[in-house]
Design an enzyme around this catalytic site. Structure first.
Site, PDB file in Angstrom:
ATOM      1  N   THR A  13      78.629  42.438  12.834  1.00 60.05           N
ATOM      2  CA  THR A  13      77.502  41.537  12.531  1.00 60.05           C
ATOM      3  C   THR A  13      76.316  42.314  11.953  1.00 60.05           C
ATOM      4  O   THR A  13      75.829  41.999  10.857  1.00 60.05           O
ATOM      5  CB  THR A  13      77.044  40.819  13.827  1.00 60.05           C
ATOM      6  OG1 THR A  13      78.158  40.126  14.370  1.00 60.05           O
ATOM      7  CG2 THR A  13      75.921  39.844  13.552  1.00 60.05           C
ATOM      8  N   VAL A  14      75.862  43.332  12.676  1.00 55.79           N
ATOM      9  CA  VAL A  14      74.654  44.042  12.233  1.00 55.79           C
ATOM     10  C   VAL A  14      74.971  44.936  11.025  1.00 55.79           C
ATOM     11  O   VAL A  14      74.218  44.946  10.042  1.00 55.79           O
ATOM     12  CB  VAL A  14      74.042  44.868  13.391  1.00 55.79           C
ATOM     13  CG1 VAL A  14      72.743  45.531  12.935  1.00 55.79           C
ATOM     14  CG2 VAL A  14      73.785  43.999  14.611  1.00 55.79           C
ATOM     15  N   GLU A 128      64.225  50.870  16.399  1.00 53.18           N
ATOM     16  CA  GLU A 128      63.467  49.616  16.441  1.00 53.18           C
ATOM     17  C   GLU A 128      64.365  48.410  16.742  1.00 53.18           C
ATOM     18  O   GLU A 128      63.977  47.493  17.473  1.00 53.18           O
ATOM     19  CB  GLU A 128      62.755  49.408  15.094  1.00 53.18           C
ATOM     20  CG  GLU A 128      61.856  48.211  15.009  1.00 53.18           C
ATOM     21  CD  GLU A 128      60.705  48.253  16.016  1.00 53.18           C
ATOM     22  OE1 GLU A 128      59.800  49.081  15.849  1.00 53.18           O
ATOM     23  OE2 GLU A 128      60.736  47.459  16.976  1.00 53.18           O
ATOM     24  N   GLY A 133      65.366  42.441  18.670  1.00 49.45           N
ATOM     25  CA  GLY A 133      65.879  42.130  17.326  1.00 49.45           C
ATOM     26  C   GLY A 133      64.905  42.431  16.210  1.00 49.45           C
ATOM     27  O   GLY A 133      64.520  43.577  15.992  1.00 49.45           O
ATOM     28  N   GLY A 186      76.788  35.230  16.099  1.00 50.22           N
ATOM     29  CA  GLY A 186      76.576  36.686  16.048  1.00 50.22           C
ATOM     30  C   GLY A 186      75.464  37.168  16.955  1.00 50.22           C
ATOM     31  O   GLY A 186      74.973  38.283  16.793  1.00 50.22           O
ATOM     32  N   LYS A 204      66.941  46.889  27.408  1.00 53.76           N
ATOM     33  CA  LYS A 204      65.774  46.791  26.518  1.00 53.76           C
ATOM     34  C   LYS A 204      64.485  47.040  27.292  1.00 53.76           C
ATOM     35  O   LYS A 204      63.557  47.679  26.790  1.00 53.76           O
ATOM     36  CB  LYS A 204      65.748  45.414  25.851  1.00 53.76           C
ATOM     37  CG  LYS A 204      66.902  45.220  24.863  1.00 53.76           C
ATOM     38  CD  LYS A 204      67.077  43.767  24.493  1.00 53.76           C
ATOM     39  CE  LYS A 204      68.151  43.577  23.446  1.00 53.76           C
ATOM     40  NZ  LYS A 204      68.529  42.175  23.265  1.00 53.76           N
ATOM     41  N   GLY A 301      70.993  38.363  15.854  1.00 59.62           N
ATOM     42  CA  GLY A 301      71.603  37.823  14.637  1.00 59.62           C
ATOM     43  C   GLY A 301      71.588  38.833  13.509  1.00 59.62           C
ATOM     44  O   GLY A 301      70.854  39.829  13.539  1.00 59.62           O
TER      45      GLY A 301
HETATM   46  P1  NAP Z   1      80.119  43.875  16.326  1.00 63.51           P
HETATM   47  O1  NAP Z   1      79.983  42.701  15.437  1.00 63.51           O
HETATM   48  O2  NAP Z   1      81.106  43.821  17.440  1.00 63.51           O
HETATM   49  O3  NAP Z   1      80.455  45.140  15.394  1.00 63.51           O
HETATM   50  C1  NAP Z   1      80.836  46.375  15.901  1.00 63.51           C
HETATM   51  C2  NAP Z   1      81.397  47.212  14.766  1.00 63.51           C
HETATM   52  O4  NAP Z   1      81.686  48.510  15.248  1.00 63.51           O
HETATM   53  C3  NAP Z   1      82.707  46.667  14.188  1.00 63.51           C
HETATM   54  O5  NAP Z   1      82.720  46.859  12.796  1.00 63.51           O
HETATM   55  C4  NAP Z   1      83.781  47.522  14.838  1.00 63.51           C
HETATM   56  O6  NAP Z   1      84.922  47.729  14.016  1.00 63.51           O
HETATM   57  C5  NAP Z   1      83.056  48.849  14.998  1.00 63.51           C
HETATM   58  N1  NAP Z   1      83.513  49.594  16.160  1.00 63.51           N
HETATM   59  C6  NAP Z   1      83.352  49.271  17.470  1.00 63.51           C
HETATM   60  N2  NAP Z   1      83.906  50.228  18.250  1.00 63.51           N
HETATM   61  C7  NAP Z   1      84.415  51.168  17.416  1.00 63.51           C
HETATM   62  C8  NAP Z   1      85.111  52.375  17.619  1.00 63.51           C
HETATM   63  N3  NAP Z   1      85.406  52.835  18.832  1.00 63.51           N
HETATM   64  N4  NAP Z   1      85.482  53.090  16.532  1.00 63.51           N
HETATM   65  C9  NAP Z   1      85.196  52.646  15.285  1.00 63.51           C
HETATM   66  N5  NAP Z   1      84.531  51.502  15.031  1.00 63.51           N
HETATM   67  C10 NAP Z   1      84.147  50.763  16.085  1.00 63.51           C
HETATM   68  O7  NAP Z   1      78.737  44.262  16.984  1.00 63.51           O
HETATM   69  P2  NAP Z   1      77.260  43.919  16.456  1.00 63.51           P
HETATM   70  O8  NAP Z   1      76.872  42.582  16.956  1.00 63.51           O
HETATM   71  O9  NAP Z   1      77.164  44.216  15.020  1.00 63.51           O
HETATM   72  O10 NAP Z   1      76.400  44.968  17.310  1.00 63.51           O
HETATM   73  C11 NAP Z   1      76.405  46.331  16.998  1.00 63.51           C
HETATM   74  C12 NAP Z   1      75.329  47.044  17.790  1.00 63.51           C
HETATM   75  O11 NAP Z   1      74.057  46.471  17.494  1.00 63.51           O
HETATM   76  C13 NAP Z   1      75.468  46.950  19.306  1.00 63.51           C
HETATM   77  O12 NAP Z   1      74.970  48.128  19.889  1.00 63.51           O
HETATM   78  C14 NAP Z   1      74.559  45.784  19.662  1.00 63.51           C
HETATM   79  O13 NAP Z   1      74.092  45.859  20.984  1.00 63.51           O
HETATM   80  C15 NAP Z   1      73.433  46.009  18.688  1.00 63.51           C
HETATM   81  N6  NAP Z   1      72.647  44.832  18.348  1.00 63.51           N
HETATM   82  C16 NAP Z   1      73.237  43.686  17.997  1.00 63.51           C
HETATM   83  C17 NAP Z   1      72.468  42.584  17.641  1.00 63.51           C
HETATM   84  C18 NAP Z   1      73.068  41.279  17.249  1.00 63.51           C
HETATM   85  O14 NAP Z   1      72.321  40.303  17.088  1.00 63.51           O
HETATM   86  N7  NAP Z   1      74.376  41.189  17.073  1.00 63.51           N
HETATM   87  C19 NAP Z   1      71.075  42.691  17.667  1.00 63.51           C
HETATM   88  C20 NAP Z   1      70.473  43.903  18.037  1.00 63.51           C
HETATM   89  C21 NAP Z   1      71.277  44.962  18.374  1.00 63.51           C
HETATM   90  P3  NAP Z   1      85.874  46.486  13.570  1.00 63.51           P
HETATM   91  O15 NAP Z   1      85.007  45.638  12.705  1.00 63.51           O
HETATM   92  O16 NAP Z   1      86.998  47.101  12.842  1.00 63.51           O
HETATM   93  O17 NAP Z   1      86.251  45.815  14.845  1.00 63.51           O
HETATM   94  N1  HSE Z   2      73.113  40.284  22.338  1.00 51.53           N
HETATM   95  C1  HSE Z   2      71.761  40.581  22.055  1.00 51.53           C
HETATM   96  C2  HSE Z   2      70.912  39.364  22.315  1.00 51.53           C
HETATM   97  C3  HSE Z   2      71.612  40.992  20.624  1.00 51.53           C
HETATM   98  O1  HSE Z   2      71.472  38.268  22.443  1.00 51.53           O
HETATM   99  O2  HSE Z   2      69.694  39.489  22.427  1.00 51.53           O
HETATM  100  C4  HSE Z   2      70.218  41.448  20.267  1.00 51.53           C
HETATM  101  O3  HSE Z   2      69.917  42.654  20.914  1.00 51.53           O
END
Ligand code: NAP
Ligand code: HSE
Length: 430
Positions: A13-14, A128, A133, A186, A204, A301
């Site tokens: 997603t990110v 950040e 977010g 997401g 956080k 998101g």
């Molecule tokens: P996500 O959609 O699950 O994406 C994770 C990505 O990392 C995928 O591309 C996955 O590969 C890859 N990955 C995971 N484990 C791996 C490993 N062991 N080796 C190689 N690649 C690996 O997660 P996300 O929502 O983007 O979140 C990513 C980070 O940002 C997390 O730390 C989360 O807490 C943080 N974050 C997320 C949000 C949000 O709104 N989603 C907001 C702020 C912070 P595949 O695609 O091949 O599975």
């Molecule tokens: N899963 C987290 C949330 C993503 O819902 O706030 C943003 O850090």
């Protein structure tokens, strides 16, 4: 024009949002930075997976060694988790790469070591996106709130749970359906129990405390309760009494030391935090000079988070390296000092035939509990639901209500409102 080579750890997603943002804002970024940003590698788990963003197949790799060998200047870590992520980030810092991460779990668990390592190697560690977010709260705290004394931070730091609670109230949708929707949008973590059990908000809050107070508590010393047990009836009863249930993260530094908590809490409907709905987050800070500040924006998101990541990237490309203040943990857990008004919201449920609200009131009165307000509902005529605001409730009372009256009992703290008459016994409402 020179090129900055960026490697991505993760393209979910990110990561997808980061690619889209760098593509759509390339001209603007180049003009501002005098450099072109080029993504040269993206580490994923499965290189054949269908993705929301299309990239050259040659960019994708499942081998971390390919990222290490690709001569990257900056790495954006958006894969999540602690292992193997910590080892990867560590190796990249040791190689001299700047790191931008959105990974609050990694920072809360290994941040002190990574900050120290980044300082030792003279590289930026920017994060950040890890808190709230798209709200640029960490930059504000670091840059523009250095002179103010801050004793209290209070916020809604998890988008998924705020979305769930909002939708359970507004659309009256069941918990499971809204959680599923949050995952589709997401917002949720790869393992959503991190969101709903309060871990994500706790990570956080830990990071915020490091920036605001220059120290935090060990994660095990932070009070944590998620939203798993919050039901639609609790939300309804709270509203009847003029409150909304929010998963509040609170940090407070006082004479009793540092206290951090993440708990579903009753917020008066007229309080600004009660108006933060859906995946929005908010951080309320009280500065000794500036007074009360409230920052709000999308807390989760694809694009809001990518915004924080790419802004971090742009910032570090224009700033010389400066050592980051060390992260510290207070070794001892400080005994809990209440942050609520001293009132608790107690939700009771049982069979209407088994007990009456009057019996409950009489029991509480005799036990020395001061009930300030109460609301009663009957579901389908046979289930009694009582919501009451009370001072002086103890665990033993809860035990007796459950054992002697057969009532399922849940307690939530109540946030103090500046003009809350109830906190000092003003209105009885009964
Ligand atoms: P996500 O959609 O699950 O994406 C994770 C990505 O990392 C995928 O591309 C996955 O590969 C890859 N990955 C995971 N484990 C791996 C490993 N062991 N080796 C190689 N690649 C690996 O997660 P996300 O929502 O983007 O979140 C990513 C980070 O940002 C997390 O730390 C989360 O807490 C943080 N974050 C997320 C949000 C949000 O709104 N989603 C907001 C702020 C912070 P595949 O695609 O091949 O599975
Ligand atoms: N899963 C987290 C949330 C993503 O819902 O706030 C943003 O850090």
């Amino acid at each position: 024009m020179s090129v900055v080579k960026v490697g991505l750890l993760g393209l979910g997603t990110v990561g997808g949002g980061v690619v889209k943002t760098i593509r759509s804002k390339q001209e603007k970024l180049s003009a501002r930075l005098g450099k072109r940003i080029e993504i040269v590698k993206a580490l994923v788990r499965d290189s054949r997976k269908q993705r929301a963003v299309q990239v050259e197949p040659s960019l994708l790799t499942t081998r971390f060694a390919d990222v290490m060998e690709s001569d990257v200047d900056i790495v954006v870590e958006v894969m999540g988790g602690v292992e193997p992520t910590y080892d990867y980030v560590r190796s990249l810092i040791e190689k001299g790469c700047h790191v931008v991460t959105a990974n609050k779990e990694l920072l809360a668990k290994r941040g002190a070591e990574l900050v120290e390592l980044a300082n030792r190697h003279g590289v930026h560690l920017a994060y950040e996106a890890s808190v709230a977010g798209g709200i640029p709260i960490l930059g504000v705290l670091r840059q523009f709130l250095r002179t103010n004394d801050i004793t209290k931070v209070c916020g809604i730091l998890n988008g998924t749970t705020n979305f769930i609670l909002s939708q359970m109230e507004e659309a009256q949708l069941p918990y499971d359906d809204v959680l599923k929707r949050a995952q589709e949008l997401g917002y949720a973590e790869a393992d959503p129990s991190s969101d709903v059990e309060g871990w994500d908000a706790l990570y956080k809050l830990y990071i915020l405390a490091q920036l605001v107070f220059g120290e935090s508590l060990p994660l095990s010393a932070i009070e944590r309760q998620g939203i798993v047990e919050v039901s639609q009836s609790h939300i309804r009863l709270a509203k009847e009494l003029g409150y909304r249930i929010k998963l509040l993260a609170q940090a407070h530094q006082g004479n009793g030391g540092l206290h951090l908590s993440v708990r579903p809490t009753l917020v008066p409907l007229e309080h600004p935090l009660a108006r933060i709905q859906d995946a929005y987050n908010a951080v309320q800070v009280e500065g000794s000079l500036v007074g009360d500040l409230l920052f709000t924006g999308k807390g989760a998101g694809e694009l809001p988070t990518a915004s924080a990541v790419v802004e971090d990237l742009a910032y570090l490309l224009t700033q010389p390296f400066a050592p980051h203040p060390a992260w510290r943990e207070r070794p001892e857990a400080v005994p809990s000092s209440r942050l609520s008004s001293g009132l608790d919201f107690c939700c009771l449920a049982g069979t209407a035939a088994g007990v009456t609200p009057e019996q409950v009131l009489l029991f509480l009165e005799r036990a020395g509990v001061s009930v300030r307000r109460m609301t009663v509902q009957y579901d389908s005529g046979s289930v009694l639901r009582v919501g009451l605001l009370a001072a002086g409730l103890q665990e033993e009372h809860v035990g007796l209500l459950e054992r002697d009256f057969g009532l399922e009992t849940r307690l939530y703290p109540v946030l103090e409102a500046a003009d809350d008459q109830d906190a000092d016994g003003g209105s009885a409402g009964l």
